[in-house]
Design an enzyme around this catalytic site. Sequence first.
Site, PDB file in Angstrom:
ATOM      1  N   ASP A   8      31.688  -4.422  52.953  1.00  0.00           N
ATOM      2  CA  ASP A   8      31.587  -3.822  51.526  1.00  0.00           C
ATOM      3  C   ASP A   8      32.880  -2.940  51.523  1.00  0.00           C
ATOM      4  O   ASP A   8      32.880  -1.843  51.882  1.00  0.00           O
ATOM      5  CB  ASP A   8      30.513  -3.142  51.278  1.00  0.00           C
ATOM      6  N   LYS A  70      41.731   1.258  45.716  1.00  0.00           N
ATOM      7  CA  LYS A  70      41.019  -0.159  45.418  1.00  0.00           C
ATOM      8  C   LYS A  70      41.445  -0.210  43.967  1.00  0.00           C
ATOM      9  O   LYS A  70      41.435  -1.437  43.539  1.00  0.00           O
ATOM     10  CB  LYS A  70      39.614  -0.088  45.762  1.00  0.00           C
ATOM     11  N   GLU A 147      30.060  -8.341  44.556  1.00  0.00           N
ATOM     12  CA  GLU A 147      29.285  -7.349  44.901  1.00  0.00           C
ATOM     13  C   GLU A 147      27.707  -7.450  44.655  1.00  0.00           C
ATOM     14  O   GLU A 147      26.966  -7.242  45.016  1.00  0.00           O
ATOM     15  CB  GLU A 147      29.994  -5.524  44.705  1.00  0.00           C
ATOM     16  N   ASP A 170      25.729  -2.213  38.812  1.00  0.00           N
ATOM     17  CA  ASP A 170      26.262  -1.800  39.811  1.00  0.00           C
ATOM     18  C   ASP A 170      27.353  -0.896  39.491  1.00  0.00           C
ATOM     19  O   ASP A 170      28.370  -1.266  38.888  1.00  0.00           O
ATOM     20  CB  ASP A 170      26.933  -2.766  40.612  1.00  0.00           C
TER      21      ASP A 170
HETATM   22  P1  ADP Z   1      32.146   2.202  45.908  1.00  0.00           P
HETATM   23  O1  ADP Z   1      31.329   0.955  46.108  1.00  0.00           O
HETATM   24  O2  ADP Z   1      33.276   2.095  44.614  1.00  0.00           O
HETATM   25  O3  ADP Z   1      32.848   2.984  46.999  1.00  0.00           O
HETATM   26  P2  ADP Z   1      29.671   3.851  46.116  1.00  0.00           P
HETATM   27  O4  ADP Z   1      28.804   3.000  45.518  1.00  0.00           O
HETATM   28  O5  ADP Z   1      29.856   4.159  47.314  1.00  0.00           O
HETATM   29  O6  ADP Z   1      31.066   3.508  45.403  1.00  0.00           O
HETATM   30  O7  ADP Z   1      29.516   5.131  45.174  1.00  0.00           O
HETATM   31  C1  ADP Z   1      30.543   6.363  45.164  1.00  0.00           C
HETATM   32  C2  ADP Z   1      30.264   6.990  43.816  1.00  0.00           C
HETATM   33  O8  ADP Z   1      28.937   7.384  43.773  1.00  0.00           O
HETATM   34  C3  ADP Z   1      31.315   8.156  43.778  1.00  0.00           C
HETATM   35  O9  ADP Z   1      31.846   8.297  42.405  1.00  0.00           O
HETATM   36  C4  ADP Z   1      30.165   9.405  43.871  1.00  0.00           C
HETATM   37  O10 ADP Z   1      30.503  10.548  43.430  1.00  0.00           O
HETATM   38  C5  ADP Z   1      28.801   8.806  43.403  1.00  0.00           C
HETATM   39  N1  ADP Z   1      27.412   9.386  43.952  1.00  0.00           N
HETATM   40  C6  ADP Z   1      27.104   9.258  45.136  1.00  0.00           C
HETATM   41  N2  ADP Z   1      26.102  10.041  45.278  1.00  0.00           N
HETATM   42  C7  ADP Z   1      25.855  10.562  44.186  1.00  0.00           C
HETATM   43  C8  ADP Z   1      24.781  11.468  43.576  1.00  0.00           C
HETATM   44  N3  ADP Z   1      23.896  11.995  44.243  1.00  0.00           N
HETATM   45  N4  ADP Z   1      24.967  12.094  42.390  1.00  0.00           N
HETATM   46  C9  ADP Z   1      25.987  11.690  41.575  1.00  0.00           C
HETATM   47  N5  ADP Z   1      27.016  10.848  42.017  1.00  0.00           N
HETATM   48  C10 ADP Z   1      26.997  10.151  42.972  1.00  0.00           C
HETATM   49 MG    MG Z   2      30.278  -0.573  45.901  1.00  0.00          MG
END
Ligand code: ADP
Ligand code: MG
Length: 582
Positions: A8, A70, A147, A170
């Site tokens: 991922d 990305k 995804e 998502d």
């Molecule tokens: P990606 O797949 O795009 O890398 P993720 O699924 O890892 O993203 O999510 C990352 C996003 O989730 C970030 O913008 C982060 O700020 C947000 N995030 C993660 N945990 C929390 C939380 N507890 N509260 C609010 N936002 C969160």
């Molecule tokens: Mg993701």
Amino acid sequence: MTQILGIDLGTTNSLCALFESGQPQLIRNAHNQVLTPSVVGVLPDGQVVVGAPANELRITQPDRCGACFKRYMGTDRKLQLADKTFSAVELSSLVLRSLKQDAEAHVGRTLSDAVITVPAYFNDNQRKATKMAGELAGLHVRRIINEPTAAALTYGFHDREAEKKLIVIDLGGGTFDVTVMEIFEGTLEIISTAGESFLGGEDFTDRLTAAVLRQLGLQLETAELKQPLRVARLRQECERVKRELLTQAAGKVRVPHENGELNDNCQRVKLTREQFAKLSGKLMQRITAPIDKALRDASCDLDEIEDVILVGGATRMPLIREFVETYFRKKPICDLNPDEVVALGAAVQSALIDDDRAVDDMVMTDVCPFTLGVEVAKQFGNQIMEGYYTPVIHRNTTIPVSREEQFSTLRSNQTEIEIRIYQGESRKVKDNLCLGELTVTGIPPSAEPTPFLCRFTYDINGILEVEAYLPSTGQKVSTVLTQHARSLSDHELEEAVERMQQIKFYPRDQVENQNLLLFVERVVGEVNPMHRQQLEEAIDGFEAAMASGDREVFQSMRDHLLLMLSQLGFVYNEDQDVIDHD
Ligand code: ADP
Ligand code: MG
């Protein structure tokens, strides 16, 4: 069995998983974490760090780091990291290389094949760029999957008896995807998908950061240029408070000084959930449209949806949960960790490719997320108007798919045709995305328009190939050529892989210490000045011990440093991206 890595590759975090002993399993990195921040940093000696250490470096030396790249996949944009210039593909390839190394350390042998996930709404350029990033990392990319489809595979894997329609929502760091699907007897059928490739949790953090800066009379874009250190730390503060609002009604953002330092004298700005909701109003409005569109395309009523599955870190925000609950009039399902479910699904897909017995009763079908077509001219009376769009493959057609349409030349004696290929839903091509073009030459001159056929083939990886041919001569021209992610020849690819291999990673067995060092270097700017000297002495001792190679001295210096950090109220190596395992 080859054992294919499931990856991922996220905007903010990346993960990898392997299918082992009949189960998808997440792989831990050198810092013993499953989440690897998608951040790349160049250390002063030119060595590269990926993940947690790069995330630390990003706060103290943002000009040495690249993050959120990305968002630029499939574009020509270059990112400058210290004195080096990288494309988004190259930076992504470094993240992939790091994940590959982690998985190899876990299994103890080389792994060369991968399934990589992309947002369902990624276009052709972005998909090809992702595939290229895999190749640059020395990976044979066996499949690119969406995804939300990967997330559904994880659910499907655990609940094979289910028979229902469900929706996956998502919201990650930078992208938003909605997918409606049906599960019956182990078959997972994607019915429709919609989304936005520029909407994610990072935009919510940006809104907060911009609002705090506005209070100081500053604009985010200009402040980023003029006071990069301050903005980098302020962003981190806003990110912390955004997450605090998960459990608290309000939080306090500490505003760094102009030089980027954070200490007890810093101004504090209080932020309540209500204020955050207000600041996020415009972003929340953009959440509804893709959900409506996905349901409409699936010809599905709200009450037909049995489960609403939340994926992506940003769906943890109470704002999103409340919205989803009101919209669907039911509680969303979050029993699998929203950060991990995509990588686990990629490993399930790997098992499907490998014909693993544990998944022999599972079947999955996916769709093409957007309409694909060509530019045409239309005749209105005597006037020929150019710039119109004719679909060849309609959005949400099950893939793989191959469709052919007949067109004809515009003028008499026309010997050449330029076919421009577009993606999008608009009537006019100017509002759609140009994916590339294809030229057919050597058409026999004729007074009458010459018909020709155009065939679009969209494969299971979501990659498009276009062929055109003249029925009269059988002459065929085909292309997978796109504007940005131009396919490289074998030789060019070899050169590019070689160039990326020249980039040296900080040694994996020491990277954890480097991470601690970068962490404490950041903390120096945040401790009460009273404790600064004491902390600096401990850091100096640790750095010297790292260089000395004496294990005992090193261990005691490390322990001493960690103890001091905790006494000062800083927790090291806490998995900052997993606040709650729902
Ligand atoms: P990606 O797949 O795009 O890398 P993720 O699924 O890892 O993203 O999510 C990352 C996003 O989730 C970030 O913008 C982060 O700020 C947000 N995030 C993660 N945990 C929390 C939380 N507890 N509260 C609010 N936002 C969160
Ligand atoms: Mg993701």
